[in-house]
Enzyme design. Structure first.
Site, PDB file in Angstrom:
ATOM      1  N   PRO A 249      19.569 -23.085  36.750  1.00  0.00           N
ATOM      2  CA  PRO A 249      20.316 -22.519  35.739  1.00  0.00           C
ATOM      3  C   PRO A 249      19.908 -23.124  34.404  1.00  0.00           C
ATOM      4  O   PRO A 249      19.324 -24.033  34.205  1.00  0.00           O
ATOM      5  CB  PRO A 249      21.858 -23.166  36.046  1.00  0.00           C
ATOM      6  CG  PRO A 249      21.868 -23.795  37.437  1.00  0.00           C
ATOM      7  CD  PRO A 249      20.363 -23.717  37.657  1.00  0.00           C
ATOM      8  N   SER A 572      12.368 -31.986  53.108  1.00  0.00           N
ATOM      9  CA  SER A 572      11.450 -32.878  52.137  1.00  0.00           C
ATOM     10  C   SER A 572      12.191 -34.234  52.042  1.00  0.00           C
ATOM     11  O   SER A 572      11.617 -35.136  51.322  1.00  0.00           O
ATOM     12  CB  SER A 572      11.369 -32.244  50.796  1.00  0.00           C
ATOM     13  OG  SER A 572      12.483 -32.353  50.188  1.00  0.00           O
ATOM     14  N   LYS A 615      10.580 -31.552  40.892  1.00  0.00           N
ATOM     15  CA  LYS A 615      10.928 -32.814  41.247  1.00  0.00           C
ATOM     16  C   LYS A 615      10.435 -33.913  40.496  1.00  0.00           C
ATOM     17  O   LYS A 615      10.894 -34.800  40.151  1.00  0.00           O
ATOM     18  CB  LYS A 615      10.404 -33.155  42.614  1.00  0.00           C
ATOM     19  CG  LYS A 615      11.148 -32.359  43.928  1.00  0.00           C
ATOM     20  CD  LYS A 615      10.307 -32.267  45.265  1.00  0.00           C
ATOM     21  CE  LYS A 615      11.255 -31.768  46.418  1.00  0.00           C
ATOM     22  NZ  LYS A 615      10.531 -31.556  47.502  1.00  0.00           N
TER      23      LYS A 615
HETATM   24  P1  ADP Z   1      20.055 -18.826  32.964  1.00  0.00           P
HETATM   25  O1  ADP Z   1      20.270 -17.626  32.628  1.00  0.00           O
HETATM   26  O2  ADP Z   1      18.692 -19.082  33.350  1.00  0.00           O
HETATM   27  O3  ADP Z   1      20.910 -19.874  33.457  1.00  0.00           O
HETATM   28  P2  ADP Z   1      20.405 -18.883  30.079  1.00  0.00           P
HETATM   29  O4  ADP Z   1      19.513 -17.690  29.502  1.00  0.00           O
HETATM   30  O5  ADP Z   1      21.730 -18.492  29.854  1.00  0.00           O
HETATM   31  O6  ADP Z   1      19.922 -19.397  31.268  1.00  0.00           O
HETATM   32  O7  ADP Z   1      19.961 -20.015  28.928  1.00  0.00           O
HETATM   33  C1  ADP Z   1      20.910 -20.871  28.637  1.00  0.00           C
HETATM   34  C2  ADP Z   1      20.809 -21.101  26.825  1.00  0.00           C
HETATM   35  O8  ADP Z   1      19.454 -21.830  26.662  1.00  0.00           O
HETATM   36  C3  ADP Z   1      20.707 -19.974  26.307  1.00  0.00           C
HETATM   37  O9  ADP Z   1      21.638 -20.228  24.940  1.00  0.00           O
HETATM   38  C4  ADP Z   1      19.306 -19.726  26.063  1.00  0.00           C
HETATM   39  O10 ADP Z   1      19.292 -19.045  24.784  1.00  0.00           O
HETATM   40  C5  ADP Z   1      19.106 -21.181  25.873  1.00  0.00           C
HETATM   41  N1  ADP Z   1      17.372 -21.167  26.192  1.00  0.00           N
HETATM   42  C6  ADP Z   1      16.842 -21.520  27.408  1.00  0.00           C
HETATM   43  N2  ADP Z   1      15.510 -21.549  27.573  1.00  0.00           N
HETATM   44  C7  ADP Z   1      15.167 -21.302  26.070  1.00  0.00           C
HETATM   45  C8  ADP Z   1      14.207 -21.084  25.635  1.00  0.00           C
HETATM   46  N3  ADP Z   1      12.720 -21.305  26.161  1.00  0.00           N
HETATM   47  N4  ADP Z   1      13.850 -20.771  24.327  1.00  0.00           N
HETATM   48  C9  ADP Z   1      14.894 -20.659  23.562  1.00  0.00           C
HETATM   49  N5  ADP Z   1      16.280 -20.908  24.100  1.00  0.00           N
HETATM   50  C10 ADP Z   1      16.726 -20.946  25.372  1.00  0.00           C
END
Ligand code: ADP
Length: 666
Positions: A249, A572, A615
């Site tokens: 996540p 693991s 990990k």
């Molecule tokens: P997921 O769907 O994988 O759970 P999200 O897309 O909801 O993750 O991301 C969570 C937060 O982190 C969002 O506000 C997203 O914009 C930010 N975020 C995650 N990765 C990046 C990245 N590489 N660059 C900029 N913002 C990111």
């Protein structure tokens, strides 16, 4: 007849007529339109006071409100797509590259000049068709008879074959058969004299797309060819094109999906499958009772008001275990390009073409998706971020976003990199950036509140590490490893969970008893078996570790993995369990800052395991100094980014004895 009755009748007629107009202008496929009209005819004879009337009307209302033929035009500009992704997302180079490749294939397919083969033994007809089609900017090849057509089909692929039905020797039907056999996606249109329409219908039954009757009208040729081409392109562009974003996540899966939609100029919708319990949530309820509803897929398409949105199906790997019906087949009907052209929602009860939708599914662990569904997916792995990456993401994206959202744009506080690092280390313990974003939001909110309370705003306020505690309260996480002492019977292990990598402490204890192995801590079956294997290995090799042979006589052994509310499974932890047992039985304390991972065999060999990057990241988060991995995982360590390994010593081991040497203090 009373005057009331008369007005009621008038209203009734007006409603029915209004719906008739709506049906006429809803651009439904002809089959659907007929069904809607039939339903309306029935309602016109039904009393408005009945329940059937309301149900029927709601149904028609729903049908006419769907975007049957409404699509947003695709913006197929790769450079723009790349720019959008780069502006919104830090890093993720490999992921972005894979997505661009995916879009590039789509664009190539969509932008290529369509190739059409025209087969007719009558020269005038052939020339006419060629002329019309070249004017439409198609690339046209002609054949004056069946034999020549077959030769052309041997030579190359066509998007559309337009063939005369009645020709000498080799007929249109033969050409249809040949084309279908060689190029199943190519659409065949029959040209026929009025007299042989029956044969043309026979041809459709055998898979022809449609027929055009001679003498043909210009407009009819144009639209039929165009429609056949749309069909061909949608099947081709959809093929193998279910993108699956897999990773912990907060690693940017959803937000990247949104960016893809934006780059393409498509609408975006998101449906969470996690914990879904009933097939009806996907496919809708049958329309037999009042309050029946369509499924989420159709509902989201209606809400997006577009037949080609990007729909993200979240957590395919977590679809409810007590799911009523077969989730796999329901999802295949939605996602599989071979099936989803005529997806039938139970409520609609008529097919809706989903082949224009771009589906992206997400999962925490791709391995949890199995079978035919997985075969049709292109899996793109998202992994956890290193601390440096998180700091950059926060400074470039999360902080500006929260400043906007908390209304601080006019007096933006300035976060330093040290502050963000402190938040990451002391207030979060995660692979992604969700919690980090939440903590930054909290700080921004508190600053906003202070501004309002004190009726003054401070320009250029700098949030230094010293501020963090004031806003976020006492530190939430400690380095679980560096801050603790080495102990006998407690070994540090690395596991891979849905939330990314994690650190575990396996504890072993021995007490008087009846040769029983007690296992606690919500361990799954595979982990229990690993524990059995570890114990058996030690019993058969006790002397080589200076353990007395009869350690199990009149004793029980208890293995516990704390944080028991979280279910743990997978092979693991085998090596960690073995090392904790050897530590216990030999009395040698285990180094807390050395973390291990690996599957163990009965002969004490260490087998490779998955999730190495996750990990390693987890080990760094916890303050581990040395990581011992299975020898066969050497390749995984070579592809790790440098800043993931920073400050860590990574060792490899083939046998449990080698791990013992590195972990236990003699
Ligand atoms: P997921 O769907 O994988 O759970 P999200 O897309 O909801 O993750 O991301 C969570 C937060 O982190 C969002 O506000 C997203 O914009 C930010 N975020 C995650 N990765 C990046 C990245 N590489 N660059 C900029 N913002 C990111």
């Amino acid at each position: 007849m009373s005057i009331f009755k008369k007005t009621e009748d008038k209203q009734h007629t007006a409603v029915v007529e209004d719906f008739r107009l709506q049906i006429a202008s809803a651009h439904m496929p002809s089959g659907v339109r007929q069904i809607a009209e039939k339903e309306l005819d029935m309602l016109s004879k039904t009393s408005p006071a009945t329940a059937e009337y309301t149900i029927g009307l709601t149904y028609i209302d729903y049908l006419v409100s769907l975007p049957w033929n409404k699509k947003t035009p695709d913006n197929l500009d790769l450079e723009r797509a790349e720019r959008v992704m780069n502006e919104r997302h830090y890093g993720l180079h490999e992921v972005k590259e894979r997505i661009l490749e995916h879009l590039a294939v789509k664009i190539l397919v969509m932008n290529r000049k369509p190739r059409i083969l025209v087969v007719d033994d009558e020269e005038i007809a052939r020339r006419n068709l060629e002329h019309i089609l070249i004017k439409e900017e198609y690339s046209v090849v002609t054949a004056s008879g069946g034999a020549e057509a077959i030769k052309q089909l041997e030579l190359s692929d066509f998007d559309i074959v337009l063939t005369d039905l009645k020709m000498e020797k080799i007929s249109g039907i033969d050409i249809l058969e040949k084309t279908r056999a060689k190029y199943p996606d190519t659409q065949v249109i029959m040209i026929t004299a009025y007299a042989s329409v029956d044969t043309a219908i026979e041809a459709i039954k055998r898979g022809a797309y449609h027929y055009i009757a001679k003498p043909f009208k210009l407009e009819e040729v144009r639209t039929t060819v165009k429609q056949a081409l749309d069909k061909k392109l949608s099947t081709v562009s959809a093929k193998g094109s279910i993108l699956c974003f897999a990773g912990p996540p907060g690693t940017g899966k959803t937000s990247l999906g949104r960016s893809i939609a934006e780059a393409l100029g498509r609408k975006f919708a998101r449906i969470s499958l996690g914990g879904m319990k009933d097939e009806a949530e996907i496919r809708g309820h049958r329309r037999t009772y009042a309050g029946a509803l369509p499924g989420r897929i159709i509902e989201e398409i209606r809400r997006a008001d577009s037949a080609n949105p990007v729909i993200m199906l979240d957590e395919v790997d977590k679809i409810g275990q007590d799911f009523k019906g077969d989730p796999e087949s329901a999802l295949l009907e939605v996602l599989d390009p071979e099936q989803n052209q005529s997806f039938i929602d139970h409520y609609l009860d008529v097919p809706f073409d989903l082949s224009n939708v771009m589906f992206i599914v997400t999962a925490n662990i791709a391995d949890n998706i199995q079978g035919p569904l997985r075969d049709r997916m292109e899996i793109i792995e998202f992994s956890g971020y290193t601390e440096d990456e998180k700091v950059n993401i926060a400074l470039l994206h999360l902080v500006p976003k929260q400043i906007r959202e908390q209304g601080l744009s006019d007096f933006p506080p300035k976060f330093t990199a040290e502050t963000v690092s402190k938040i990451i280390q002391e207030y979060t313990r995660e692979a992604g950036t969700r919690n980090l974003e939440r903590q930054i939001a909290t700080i921004c909110r508190k600053i906003a509140t202070e501004f309002v309370h004190h009726k003054e705003t401070i320009r250029n306020i700098e949030i230094t590490p010293a501020f963090v505690e004031r806003y976020l309260g006492p530190r939430k996480y400690y380095f679980e490893v560096a801050d603790e002492k080495n102990r006998v019977g407690v070994a540090t292990g690395l596991v891979w969970t849905e939330a990314g990598g994690d650190i575990i402490f396996v504890e072993a204890a021995r007490m008087k008893g009846n040769r029983e192995l007690i296992l606690t801590g919500s361990l799954g079956n595979v982990m229990r078996e690993s524990a059995q294997a570890a114990l058996s290995y030690i019993r058969s090799n006790a002397s080589s570790f200076n353990i007395s042979e009869d350690f199990f006589e009149n004793h029980d052994i208890h293995v516990h993995v704390p944080a028991g509310a979280i279910p743990k499974d997978g092979p693991s932890a085998g090596a960690t369990i073995a090392v904790s047992l050897i530590s216990l039985l030999s009395g040698m304390p285990a180094r807390r800052d050395v973390a291990i991972t690996g599957e163990i065999t009965l002969s004490g060999r260490i087998l490779p395991v998955g999730g190495i990057k996750e990990k390693i990241l987890a080990a760094r988060r916890a303050g581990v100094k040395v990581v011992v991995l299975p020898m066969k995982n050497k390749v995984d360590t070579e592809t790790l980014p440098e800043d993931a390994k920073k400050g860590l010593e990574i060792l490899l081991a083939d046998k449990i004895g080698e791990m013992v040497d590195k972990v236990l203090i003699k």
